[in-house]
Write an enzyme that holds these catalytic residues in place. Sequence first.
Site, mmCIF file in Angstrom:
data_model
loop_
_atom_site.group_PDB
_atom_site.id
_atom_site.type_symbol
_atom_site.label_atom_id
_atom_site.label_comp_id
_atom_site.label_asym_id
_atom_site.label_seq_id
_atom_site.Cartn_x
_atom_site.Cartn_y
_atom_site.Cartn_z
ATOM 1 N N HIS A 9 42.958 40.250 31.245
ATOM 2 C CA HIS A 9 44.119 39.646 31.915
ATOM 3 C C HIS A 9 44.703 40.560 32.990
ATOM 4 O O HIS A 9 45.569 40.136 33.759
ATOM 5 C CB HIS A 9 45.187 39.219 30.892
ATOM 6 C CG HIS A 9 46.075 40.316 30.393
ATOM 7 N ND1 HIS A 9 45.860 40.959 29.204
ATOM 8 C CD2 HIS A 9 47.189 40.874 30.925
ATOM 9 C CE1 HIS A 9 46.813 41.867 29.024
ATOM 10 N NE2 HIS A 9 47.625 41.842 30.052
ATOM 11 N N GLY A 53 52.964 46.546 31.481
ATOM 12 C CA GLY A 53 52.463 47.737 32.155
ATOM 13 C C GLY A 53 51.579 48.567 31.257
ATOM 14 O O GLY A 53 50.801 49.389 31.716
ATOM 15 N N GLY A 113 45.961 46.590 28.749
ATOM 16 C CA GLY A 113 44.666 47.158 29.090
ATOM 17 C C GLY A 113 44.473 48.559 28.555
ATOM 18 O O GLY A 113 43.357 49.063 28.522
#
Length: 253
Positions: free
Chosen positions: A61, A202, A205
């Site tokens: 994403h 933020g 990932g």
Amino acid sequence: LALGCGVPAYPPAVSRVVGGEDARPYSWPWQASLQYLSSGEWYHTCGGTLIATNWVMTAAHCISSSRQYRVLLGKYNLAAEEEGSVAASPEKIIVHEKWNSYSVSNGYDIALIKLTEHVTLSDKIELACLPPEQNILSSNTPCYVTGWGRLQTNGALPDELQQGLLLVVGYATCSRPSWWGSTVKTNMVCAGGDGITSSCNGDSGGPLNCQSTDGSWEVHGIVSFGSSLGCNYYRKPSVFTRVSAFNSWIQEV
């Protein structure tokens, strides 16, 4: 210098601090900052994990086909010039073929970034270890989420890398209706949910780092999603892509 993987030259300061805290500089040396270019400036958008000298693992994403990206390695303070840090360019980005951006809860929130050249490992840039295939963490395993994500819901973005202690929540608990219910799948890991510490915008990932019995650090999760109600919401633990469900996919790419 780097002993295989998962053994930082500057060991992390593992404390039981409740809530996030500044990490010890360079103590998570596989942590990457994925940045995109906008009007001539680079902006941090997601975290990532260095798993080979020319491969970075992140969340699907985080990737948008319209953006130009770079990967920063060997960083602690994103606002400072730091000796030994590296800015690498992606040669190609491979998003899992089953990823569907309209349905994050389907899972498969994983992508691999191949760098144009191999990075040189150092005391500030080291490889993460991946867990054994299909390895499942037991409940209450202490792990650390790391990243430059927001300090609180709608809060400020920090310059220094943050770490937060999260305890793993087993699938049986995490999939209860009062927790995440059917939104969470077996190819995910839940951690946190105490209403105090969590991943936030933020951090996506980035790694969920868990120490193995031999002392090395394995990345068991990729920050995938949290509650739309806010970052550290009670019984809404941070949800991670379970890396050990994708060992073979990672090796085949």
